[in-house]
Design a protein around this motif. Structure first.
Motif, PDB file in Angstrom:
ATOM      1  N   TYR A  88       0.833  -1.205   0.000  1.00  0.00           N
ATOM      2  CA  TYR A  88       0.000   0.000   0.000  1.00  0.00           C
ATOM      3  C   TYR A  88       0.867   1.254   0.000  1.00  0.00           C
ATOM      4  O   TYR A  88       0.505   2.272  -0.621  1.00  0.00           O
ATOM      5  CB  TYR A  88      -0.919   0.004   1.219  1.00  0.00           C
ATOM      6  CG  TYR A  88      -1.904   1.151   1.238  1.00  0.00           C
ATOM      7  CD1 TYR A  88      -3.003   1.145   0.384  1.00  0.00           C
ATOM      8  CD2 TYR A  88      -1.732   2.234   2.087  1.00  0.00           C
ATOM      9  CE1 TYR A  88      -3.902   2.201   0.380  1.00  0.00           C
ATOM     10  CE2 TYR A  88      -2.627   3.290   2.096  1.00  0.00           C
ATOM     11  CZ  TYR A  88      -3.709   3.258   1.239  1.00  0.00           C
ATOM     12  OH  TYR A  88      -4.590   4.315   1.242  1.00  0.00           O
ATOM     13  N   THR A  89       2.022   1.208   0.661  1.00  0.00           N
ATOM     14  CA  THR A  89       2.945   2.346   0.656  1.00  0.00           C
ATOM     15  C   THR A  89       3.470   2.599  -0.750  1.00  0.00           C
ATOM     16  O   THR A  89       3.587   3.762  -1.183  1.00  0.00           O
ATOM     17  CB  THR A  89       4.108   2.095   1.627  1.00  0.00           C
ATOM     18  OG1 THR A  89       3.596   1.814   2.937  1.00  0.00           O
ATOM     19  CG2 THR A  89       5.029   3.296   1.691  1.00  0.00           C
ATOM     20  N   PHE A 145       3.084   6.048  -3.188  1.00  0.00           N
ATOM     21  CA  PHE A 145       4.086   6.748  -4.002  1.00  0.00           C
ATOM     22  C   PHE A 145       3.582   6.921  -5.439  1.00  0.00           C
ATOM     23  O   PHE A 145       3.805   7.965  -6.065  1.00  0.00           O
ATOM     24  CB  PHE A 145       5.411   5.995  -3.990  1.00  0.00           C
ATOM     25  CG  PHE A 145       6.274   6.299  -2.804  1.00  0.00           C
ATOM     26  CD1 PHE A 145       7.075   7.423  -2.780  1.00  0.00           C
ATOM     27  CD2 PHE A 145       6.292   5.459  -1.697  1.00  0.00           C
ATOM     28  CE1 PHE A 145       7.880   7.719  -1.684  1.00  0.00           C
ATOM     29  CE2 PHE A 145       7.085   5.731  -0.597  1.00  0.00           C
ATOM     30  CZ  PHE A 145       7.883   6.865  -0.585  1.00  0.00           C
ATOM     31  N   PHE A 146       2.905   5.906  -5.963  1.00  0.00           N
ATOM     32  CA  PHE A 146       2.352   5.997  -7.312  1.00  0.00           C
ATOM     33  C   PHE A 146       1.320   7.119  -7.395  1.00  0.00           C
ATOM     34  O   PHE A 146       1.307   7.899  -8.367  1.00  0.00           O
ATOM     35  CB  PHE A 146       1.723   4.661  -7.711  1.00  0.00           C
ATOM     36  CG  PHE A 146       0.908   4.733  -8.971  1.00  0.00           C
ATOM     37  CD1 PHE A 146       1.524   4.794 -10.214  1.00  0.00           C
ATOM     38  CD2 PHE A 146      -0.485   4.734  -8.911  1.00  0.00           C
ATOM     39  CE1 PHE A 146       0.771   4.863 -11.376  1.00  0.00           C
ATOM     40  CE2 PHE A 146      -1.239   4.800 -10.063  1.00  0.00           C
ATOM     41  CZ  PHE A 146      -0.613   4.879 -11.304  1.00  0.00           C
ATOM     42  N   ILE A 147       0.450   7.229  -6.380  1.00  0.00           N
ATOM     43  CA  ILE A 147      -0.549   8.301  -6.348  1.00  0.00           C
ATOM     44  C   ILE A 147       0.139   9.663  -6.306  1.00  0.00           C
ATOM     45  O   ILE A 147      -0.276  10.615  -6.987  1.00  0.00           O
ATOM     46  CB  ILE A 147      -1.492   8.130  -5.142  1.00  0.00           C
ATOM     47  CG1 ILE A 147      -2.363   6.888  -5.323  1.00  0.00           C
ATOM     48  CG2 ILE A 147      -2.362   9.363  -4.955  1.00  0.00           C
ATOM     49  CD1 ILE A 147      -3.334   6.959  -6.482  1.00  0.00           C
ATOM     50  N   PRO A 201       1.911  14.378   3.425  1.00  0.00           N
ATOM     51  CA  PRO A 201       0.666  13.914   4.067  1.00  0.00           C
ATOM     52  C   PRO A 201       0.244  12.521   3.627  1.00  0.00           C
ATOM     53  O   PRO A 201      -0.370  11.780   4.413  1.00  0.00           O
ATOM     54  CB  PRO A 201      -0.368  14.959   3.629  1.00  0.00           C
ATOM     55  CG  PRO A 201       0.180  15.534   2.368  1.00  0.00           C
ATOM     56  CD  PRO A 201       1.669  15.533   2.544  1.00  0.00           C
ATOM     57  N   LEU A 202       0.565  12.120   2.398  1.00  0.00           N
ATOM     58  CA  LEU A 202       0.155  10.790   1.933  1.00  0.00           C
ATOM     59  C   LEU A 202       0.832   9.681   2.726  1.00  0.00           C
ATOM     60  O   LEU A 202       0.232   8.623   2.972  1.00  0.00           O
ATOM     61  CB  LEU A 202       0.468  10.636   0.440  1.00  0.00           C
ATOM     62  CG  LEU A 202      -0.476  11.369  -0.518  1.00  0.00           C
ATOM     63  CD1 LEU A 202       0.052  11.294  -1.945  1.00  0.00           C
ATOM     64  CD2 LEU A 202      -1.890  10.808  -0.439  1.00  0.00           C
ATOM     65  N   LEU A 203       2.072   9.888   3.146  1.00  0.00           N
ATOM     66  CA  LEU A 203       2.751   8.895   3.978  1.00  0.00           C
ATOM     67  C   LEU A 203       2.311   8.994   5.432  1.00  0.00           C
ATOM     68  O   LEU A 203       2.139   7.976   6.108  1.00  0.00           O
ATOM     69  CB  LEU A 203       4.269   9.067   3.870  1.00  0.00           C
ATOM     70  CG  LEU A 203       4.907   8.677   2.536  1.00  0.00           C
ATOM     71  CD1 LEU A 203       6.411   8.916   2.564  1.00  0.00           C
ATOM     72  CD2 LEU A 203       4.615   7.202   2.205  1.00  0.00           C
ATOM     73  N   ILE A 256      -1.077  20.175   7.545  1.00  0.00           N
ATOM     74  CA  ILE A 256      -0.127  19.523   6.644  1.00  0.00           C
ATOM     75  C   ILE A 256      -0.804  19.158   5.327  1.00  0.00           C
ATOM     76  O   ILE A 256      -0.239  19.356   4.246  1.00  0.00           O
ATOM     77  CB  ILE A 256       0.472  18.275   7.325  1.00  0.00           C
ATOM     78  CG1 ILE A 256       1.305  18.685   8.547  1.00  0.00           C
ATOM     79  CG2 ILE A 256       1.331  17.488   6.337  1.00  0.00           C
ATOM     80  CD1 ILE A 256       1.776  17.507   9.384  1.00  0.00           C
ATOM     81  N   SER A 257      -2.022  18.639   5.400  1.00  0.00           N
ATOM     82  CA  SER A 257      -2.730  18.245   4.186  1.00  0.00           C
ATOM     83  C   SER A 257      -2.989  19.441   3.287  1.00  0.00           C
ATOM     84  O   SER A 257      -2.729  19.404   2.076  1.00  0.00           O
ATOM     85  CB  SER A 257      -4.066  17.572   4.545  1.00  0.00           C
ATOM     86  OG  SER A 257      -3.870  16.398   5.293  1.00  0.00           O
ATOM     87  N   TYR A 258      -3.484  20.541   3.866  1.00  0.00           N
ATOM     88  CA  TYR A 258      -3.871  21.705   3.057  1.00  0.00           C
ATOM     89  C   TYR A 258      -2.667  22.420   2.462  1.00  0.00           C
ATOM     90  O   TYR A 258      -2.738  22.919   1.338  1.00  0.00           O
ATOM     91  CB  TYR A 258      -4.678  22.692   3.912  1.00  0.00           C
ATOM     92  CG  TYR A 258      -5.143  23.899   3.134  1.00  0.00           C
ATOM     93  CD1 TYR A 258      -6.282  23.833   2.346  1.00  0.00           C
ATOM     94  CD2 TYR A 258      -4.442  25.101   3.184  1.00  0.00           C
ATOM     95  CE1 TYR A 258      -6.707  24.937   1.616  1.00  0.00           C
ATOM     96  CE2 TYR A 258      -4.860  26.208   2.459  1.00  0.00           C
ATOM     97  CZ  TYR A 258      -5.995  26.121   1.678  1.00  0.00           C
ATOM     98  OH  TYR A 258      -6.411  27.214   0.947  1.00  0.00           O
TER      99      TYR A 258
END
Length: 444
Positions: free
Chosen positions: A65-66, A70-72, A276-278, A335-337
């Motif tokens: 999933y990690t 990275f692909f996303i 944020p994705l990680l 962090i997301s925004y």
């Protein structure tokens, strides 16, 4: 004395019906786009509620999933890089800049990239709201129709952009009046009848489409069981003061976090989403139901009050749990925004307001200061006060919460707390958040 013909316009000479028809058409298109946007995000978040518990039970899949994460990140970077300035954040500061003549937007490339990029990052569970991107997409649809379909004048193009803004917010939260109030109070800062009528037509038609998709139930249905007793109105002052202080802290934190991300030179700006994705992965593994905007967390706080779970939670846990969740949501929503990705702040702000309200309500009830039945009242009032102060838009906050929760029982308590919070923020030097974000982005 002159007769009526000297005062009234000749029949069938006004352009208002034509403008209203154009606005309604735009609203229907925006309603369709936003409804699909909402539907995909909602289904994705529900899937994450299943996925993360599965990953926690089968940790051998976390590494895979990690890699997918990275692909996303790479895919999102490819989408946003050509129009990074237009696509980062909620898009509302960019809309303001466009209407003020500070910025020009190539509407179609930005529209589809905002739609796809916003879906990708929001579907990963980041603490982002859909409302900001929907407002920007609404403005872009209005611009596109004005330029390429209706071939309007510059004045009418602006009117249709404004109509698109109101329709975007209306469709995002099923609140047509709030869409118009947001336009007037936050974006244009003026009340012009022609502008408001076209905005209301677009907002109503957009909301009609969302009703077809999602039904007539309010977007965030929070039925209030009992009115707040008059002898408990003193609590509204406390809520307003604290909400104003916290709103000022939110504004400073958001602006400083954006400044810190601008200093993150080791990672190119279009790849900032990897941060944020990680970080969302361990959050999802520990607390999957806090992911996303999140309507579902507010609903859980409202219908499953911590006050009635004191024996199950243990001593002091009834207050520590919402405090921990508040800090978690606050930090990670920043962090997301601020990581240069498409996503808004509306719903994350409302979630923070709901958590603040949970803290207020549980403290007041444990001290015997308000009845237990009024737990939900304080949550709703806190949400309105926090949002109204951060936006410096009290009318928008009150109308928005009234439409979203589906009740008018809380209007007076909301007015009191919202205006106290607004006053506190103004005294501390706070400004309308989208205005200062626009200035921080440096449009010329």
């Amino acid at each position: 004395m002159k007769p009526a013909k000297d005062f009234l316009r000749r029949p069938f000479t006004t352009r208002v019906p034509e403008l209203l028809v154009q606005s309604i058409i735009i609203g229907l298109i925006i309603g369709m786009i936003v409804s699909i946007f909402r539907f995909v995000i909602d289904k994705s978040i529900h899937f994450l509620y299943f996925l993360y518990p599965y990953l926690a039970a089968h940790p051998q899949w976390i590494s895979l999933y990690t890699i997918f994460t990275f692909f996303i990140c790479i895919l999102v970077s490819k989408i946003i890089k050509p129009y990074l300035l237009d696509l980062s954040g909620s898009g509302i500061p960019q809309v303001e800049a466009t209407l003020m003549g500070e910025h020009e937007v190539n509407w179609f490339p930005v529209l589809w990239r905002k739609f796809v990029g916003g879906l990708l990052v929001s579907s990963m569970g980041l603490f982002l709201g859909r409302e900001g991107p929907c407002i920007q997409m609404g403005a872009l649809v209005g611009q596109g129709f004005a330029e390429n379909i209706f071939e309007c004048s510059e004045e009418d193009r602006r009117l249709l952009q404004c109509a698109g803004i109101a329709a975007g917010l209306s469709a995002a939260v099923s609140a047509p009046l709030a869409g118009v109030f947001f336009l007037v109070e936050v974006i244009t800062h003026s009340f012009k009848p022609k502008e408001c009528i076209s905005a209301l037509g677009a907002a109503a038609s957009a909301d009609l489409v969302t009703i077809i998709f999602f039904g007539t139930r309010p977007c965030l249905y929070l039925p209030i069981a009992k009115k707040l007793p008059v002898h408990s109105y003193w609590s509204l002052i406390t809520v307003g003061i604290v909400a104003g202080l916290m709103a000022y802290g939110y504004q400073r934190s958001l602006l400083n976090t954006k400044w810190l991300f601008s200093k993150l030179k080791i990672i190119p700006m279009q790849y900032h989403s990897i941060v944020p994705l990680l970080l969302v992965i361990p959050i999802g593994l520990a607390f999957p139901h806090v992911l996303g905007g999140s309507h579902y967390l507010i609903d859980s706080l409202f219908h499953n009050p911590l006050i009635i779970q004191e024996e199950k939670l243990g001593q002091l846990s009834w207050i520590l749990i919402p405090v921990v969740f508040f800090l978690l949501r606050l930090i990670f929503s920043m962090i997301s925004y601020c990581s240069s990705i498409p996503g808004g702040t509306f719903m994350p702000i409302l979630v923070l307001g709901a958590l603040m309200g949970t803290i207020f309500a549980t403290v007041f009830i444990h001290l015997g200061l308000i009845p237990t039945d009024n737990y939900t009242n304080i949550i709703v009032v806190s949400m309105a006060a926090y949002l109204g102060a951060i936006l410096r838009a009290p009318f928008t906050a009150i109308i928005l919460l009234t439409e979203m929760i589906g009740t008018v029982e809380q209007v007076l308590p909301m007015i009191m707390s919202v205006f106290i919070a607004y006053l506190i923020l103004a005294l501390l030097g706070g400004e309308p958040i989208y205005t200062v974000l626009r200035k921080q982005m440096g449009f010329k």
